[in-house]
Design a protein around this motif. Structure first.
Motif, PDB file in Angstrom:
ATOM      1  N   GLU A 272      -8.161 -43.394 -21.395  1.00 57.19           N
ATOM      2  CA  GLU A 272      -6.773 -43.096 -21.062  1.00 57.19           C
ATOM      3  C   GLU A 272      -5.929 -42.864 -22.321  1.00 57.19           C
ATOM      4  O   GLU A 272      -4.983 -42.074 -22.311  1.00 57.19           O
ATOM      5  CB  GLU A 272      -6.158 -44.216 -20.223  1.00 57.19           C
TER       6      GLU A 272
ATOM      7  N   ALA B 205      -6.660 -39.225 -23.464  1.00 56.02           N
ATOM      8  CA  ALA B 205      -5.927 -38.257 -22.642  1.00 56.02           C
ATOM      9  C   ALA B 205      -4.447 -38.240 -23.022  1.00 56.02           C
ATOM     10  O   ALA B 205      -3.831 -37.176 -23.130  1.00 56.02           O
ATOM     11  CB  ALA B 205      -6.096 -38.589 -21.158  1.00 56.02           C
ATOM     12  N   GLU B 206      -3.878 -39.421 -23.233  1.00 56.45           N
ATOM     13  CA  GLU B 206      -2.465 -39.495 -23.612  1.00 56.45           C
ATOM     14  C   GLU B 206      -2.233 -38.881 -24.996  1.00 56.45           C
ATOM     15  O   GLU B 206      -1.199 -38.236 -25.242  1.00 56.45           O
ATOM     16  CB  GLU B 206      -1.984 -40.939 -23.585  1.00 56.45           C
TER      17      GLU B 206
ATOM     18  N   GLU C 224      -8.698 -35.642 -15.486  1.00 58.55           N
ATOM     19  CA  GLU C 224      -7.239 -35.673 -15.614  1.00 58.55           C
ATOM     20  C   GLU C 224      -6.653 -34.415 -14.976  1.00 58.55           C
ATOM     21  O   GLU C 224      -7.074 -33.303 -15.273  1.00 58.55           O
ATOM     22  CB  GLU C 224      -6.843 -35.738 -17.099  1.00 58.55           C
TER      23      GLU C 224
ATOM     24  N   ARG D 230      -1.991 -35.207 -24.631  1.00 57.75           N
ATOM     25  CA  ARG D 230      -0.680 -34.827 -24.092  1.00 57.75           C
ATOM     26  C   ARG D 230       0.400 -34.874 -25.181  1.00 57.75           C
ATOM     27  O   ARG D 230       1.246 -33.983 -25.269  1.00 57.75           O
ATOM     28  CB  ARG D 230      -0.296 -35.756 -22.939  1.00 57.75           C
TER      29      ARG D 230
END
Length: 206
Positions: A114, A117-118, A29, A121
């Motif tokens: 994914e 990773a989100e 990422e 964030r």
């Protein structure tokens, strides 16, 4: 490759293959940089203090110090990083304990890369991320009906201690311990002290 404003992440996971995969996936990422990784909670706390990550990604069941205890210690550091718990064990009780310890998120390991990773964030942005199914289970479990003494004795029972051992450790008579445990068994709708202890743990009551 890391970028200037990348999110700095520390990973603590006792299974080396899983840890290596997480490091590799997250480093793909563009806005995430894994700055350190380790295999136990004590080292995670030390690395968090030394490297000052933005987000710590912690497993729960690790040697030396579990992830929930590590979360508690990390969150009392000066300007502490936020913590995302990632675990195989999707139990409402773990979720409740993790959030009580200061975690900002809780996800299970079979979540897509994914989504992980989100989640990092979102946590870095100050939000809370919780697996929806676990959140529902935690709400369904409700608040604990156990007294402080009943919870204490169930925690000891969970170790496999006998009634005599429990009584000696808390300075109560065996009869008094049995009475407390009997009430705890009734409240958890179980058949014996070990079942009561396991149920209470899974519901986040101990």
């Amino acid at each position: 490759m890391a970028v200037t404003d990348s999110i700095r992440v520390l990973i603590a996971e006792d299974q080396a293959l899983v840890r290596g995969a997480l490091v590799a996936l997250l480093n793909l990422e563009r806005d995430i940089d894994v700055i350190a990784d380790c295999g136990d909670g004590t080292t995670a706390v030390d690395l968090a203090a030394r490297h000052r990550p933005d987000v710590c990604l912690l497993d729960i069941e690790m040697p030396v110090m579990d992830g929930i205890t590590a979360t508690r210690e990390i969150r009392v550091l000066d300007d502490p990083p936020r913590v995302l718990i990632l675990t195989t064990f999707g139990r409402a009780g773990y979720l409740r304990r993790a959030m009580d310890s200061g975690a900002s998120g809780f996800m299970v390991k079979d979540s897509p890369a994914e989504e992980l990773a989100e989640a990092i964030r979102r946590i870095h942005a100050g939000l809370t991320v919780i697996d929806p199914a676990l959140a529902r289970d935690s709400l369904a479990a409700g608040t604990s009906p156990l007294t402080d003494r009943e919870a204490e004795l169930l925690r000891l029972a969970l170790t496999g201690a006998t009634v005599a051992d429990i009584a000696a450790s808390v300075h109560l008579t065996q009869g008094t311990v049995r009475n407390h445990l009997s009430r705890a068994i009734a409240k958890t709708h179980t058949a014996n002290r070990m079942e009561a202890a396991v149920t209470a743990r899974d519901l986040g009551w101990i």
